[in-house]
Write an enzyme that holds these catalytic residues in place. Sequence first.
Site, PDB file in Angstrom:
ATOM      1  N   ASP A 285      37.496  27.915  29.270  1.00  0.00           N
ATOM      2  CA  ASP A 285      36.449  28.104  31.227  1.00  0.00           C
ATOM      3  C   ASP A 285      37.600  26.961  31.393  1.00  0.00           C
ATOM      4  OD1 ASP A 285      33.099  27.064  32.309  1.00  0.00           O
ATOM      5  OD2 ASP A 285      35.223  26.080  32.875  1.00  0.00           O
ATOM      6  N   ASP A 330      30.015  35.715  32.182  1.00  0.00           N
ATOM      7  CA  ASP A 330      28.985  34.377  33.359  1.00  0.00           C
ATOM      8  C   ASP A 330      29.040  33.637  34.539  1.00  0.00           C
ATOM      9  OD1 ASP A 330      26.403  33.372  33.562  1.00  0.00           O
ATOM     10  OD2 ASP A 330      26.513  31.805  31.961  1.00  0.00           O
ATOM     11  N   CYS A 383      24.278  34.272  37.798  1.00  0.00           N
ATOM     12  CA  CYS A 383      22.569  33.384  38.303  1.00  0.00           C
ATOM     13  C   CYS A 383      22.058  33.951  39.867  1.00  0.00           C
ATOM     14  CB  CYS A 383      22.509  31.945  37.601  1.00  0.00           C
ATOM     15  SG  CYS A 383      23.837  31.323  37.799  1.00  0.00           S
TER      16      CYS A 383
HETATM   17  C1  LIG Z   1      27.863  29.741  35.522  1.00  0.00           C
HETATM   18  S1  LIG Z   1      28.951  29.036  34.786  1.00  0.00           S
HETATM   19  C2  LIG Z   1      28.567  29.850  32.560  1.00  0.00           C
HETATM   20  C3  LIG Z   1      27.638  29.552  32.107  1.00  0.00           C
HETATM   21  C4  LIG Z   1      27.892  29.123  30.908  1.00  0.00           C
HETATM   22  N1  LIG Z   1      28.602  30.566  30.734  1.00  0.00           N
HETATM   23  C5  LIG Z   1      26.743  28.149  29.920  1.00  0.00           C
HETATM   24  O1  LIG Z   1      25.760  29.187  29.585  1.00  0.00           O
HETATM   25  O2  LIG Z   1      26.405  27.464  29.313  1.00  0.00           O
HETATM   26  C6  LIG Z   1      30.291  29.833  34.922  1.00  0.00           C
HETATM   27  C7  LIG Z   1      32.050  28.694  34.885  1.00  0.00           C
HETATM   28  O3  LIG Z   1      32.774  29.955  34.916  1.00  0.00           O
HETATM   29  C8  LIG Z   1      33.413  28.747  34.836  1.00  0.00           C
HETATM   30  N2  LIG Z   1      35.209  29.506  35.300  1.00  0.00           N
HETATM   31  C9  LIG Z   1      35.003  29.445  36.961  1.00  0.00           C
HETATM   32  N3  LIG Z   1      36.356  29.823  37.320  1.00  0.00           N
HETATM   33  C10 LIG Z   1      36.811  30.642  35.627  1.00  0.00           C
HETATM   34  C11 LIG Z   1      38.245  31.142  36.139  1.00  0.00           C
HETATM   35  N4  LIG Z   1      38.461  31.694  36.234  1.00  0.00           N
HETATM   36  N5  LIG Z   1      37.791  31.224  34.326  1.00  0.00           N
HETATM   37  C12 LIG Z   1      36.976  30.665  33.505  1.00  0.00           C
HETATM   38  N6  LIG Z   1      36.427  29.989  33.848  1.00  0.00           N
HETATM   39  C13 LIG Z   1      35.579  29.818  35.156  1.00  0.00           C
HETATM   40  C14 LIG Z   1      32.898  27.612  35.521  1.00  0.00           C
HETATM   41  O4  LIG Z   1      34.100  26.139  35.579  1.00  0.00           O
HETATM   42  C15 LIG Z   1      31.563  27.317  35.247  1.00  0.00           C
HETATM   43  O5  LIG Z   1      31.858  26.664  33.883  1.00  0.00           O
END
Ligand SMILES: C[S@@+](CC[C@H](N)C(=O)[O-])C[C@H]1O[C@@H](n2cnc3c(N)ncnc32)[C@H](O)[C@@H]1O
Length: 446
Positions: A285, A330, A383
């Site tokens: 993340d 995700d 989502c």
């Molecule tokens: C929808 S949430 C994920 C929820 C998680 N999969 C769960 O089920 O608990 C999206 C996540 O993507 C992360 N994120 C956004 N851009 C990113 C990137 N370029 N690389 C890694 N993580 C990223 C955000 O910090 C956030 O925590």
Amino acid sequence: MTVASGASVPLWQQLQAVAQALVSVRRGVSGTAALEAVAPQLRPGVQALLFQVLRQLGRAQALRAKLAARSPAPLPDALLCTALALSWDDQGAPYAPHTLVNQAVEAAKKTRALQGQANFLNACLRRFLRERDALVLATDTDAQATWNHPSWWIQQVQQDHPQHWQDILRANNVAAPMTWRVNTQRISRDDLLARWQQDGLDAQEVGQQGLVLAQGRAVRDIPGFEEGLCSVQDAAAQCAAQLLLTGLPRSDQGLRILDACAAPGGKTAHLLEMLQDSDQVVALDIDAQRCERITQNLHRLGLKAEVRVADAAKPTTWWDGQLFDAVLLDAPCTASGIVRRHPDIRWLRRESDIAQLAAIQKQLLNTLWPVVRPGGRLLYCTCSVFKAEGDQQVKTFVEHNTDALLLPSLGHLRPQTVRVDPALADNLLGDHDGFYFALLEKKLAR
Ligand SMILES: C[S@@+](CC[C@H](N)C(=O)[O-])C[C@H]1O[C@@H](n2cnc3c(N)ncnc32)[C@H](O)[C@@H]1O
């Protein structure tokens, strides 16, 4: 006048705090952050009222426009809208309308910054009580008032789901229940349900591993939570690990799985609960603080992954060159599918966010596809109910990547707040958020 969850806190004091929180949300602060600024003893009651206000804000704003020719300053406007949102509809009102009006005026009198507005608020709200039916009728032609979503959002859902847009918007306005995922590696769903029932909890099965509680409770009071037997997770989100892993071919070395946007770790944990000891999960993340939450969640469940703070879109910074059997993406999105749990989202988003987030999702898809081994899989999910973040995104990806095969997938799941009714063919999962799932397989080279 007090609210049950706020013990002996007077209603006017709760309304004061709700109005302050609403001002923050209107300035772009998330509901969660706005509530953190509320005194802990007030928070549960204020949250319940704030969420109700956010679900009725479109109607309240339309009524306010009828009552006040010019829009008042942010705080009096927020207090006025709070009182209107909570009292315009007798059926959903938590208090009798005249009680709410009296307490809102009391809140104005007891707030230094609002004292000069107390007479104005009193006049508006008394007029509302006298002319309520006519005023509500006069706002019925305003789509934002009827559906309690911004106009652009309503139009987007109409365009993307011409047959079901009303169902989606209606579902968004109903509070979601507390849904749990059972850690079936440690206990069967039937056994956990039996334990809950002994404790007086009423729950219903949802999906393959889920239980929906009839009434929410503090997570720590749920039997099995501290032992790691269950986790809070919506039923739609529970599909991710099942879709990615079911039927995935195994080799003797075990599986290597990447969870690319993993925090706070709900789906990472589910993957690990379904995997074997010889399998390995890398959880990335970009947000360091949120990565700590992955570690804490896995610790409670007694699970282990390689958790790394990294930008998934820059594999050169984190990838060792070893291909993955499966990747879960995700992706960050508008979260337009989880509005029933987070009623602030619809008022925080801007129309331009859809295209901005779709561009990020596209970049993540394109940069992560090369780390999947031939014959391996990538599950793309968001989502969101918007097609630009779902079907359209994946259609474009498959058109440009001839080695990508779209396997049978759930596609767009619409949010629905229902008890399971097997008679409804469309209602296989029961109660769940809006989500999108596309399972892509990388074709083997010929
Ligand atoms: C929808 S949430 C994920 C929820 C998680 N999969 C769960 O089920 O608990 C999206 C996540 O993507 C992360 N994120 C956004 N851009 C990113 C990137 N370029 N690389 C890694 N993580 C990223 C955000 O910090 C956030 O925590």
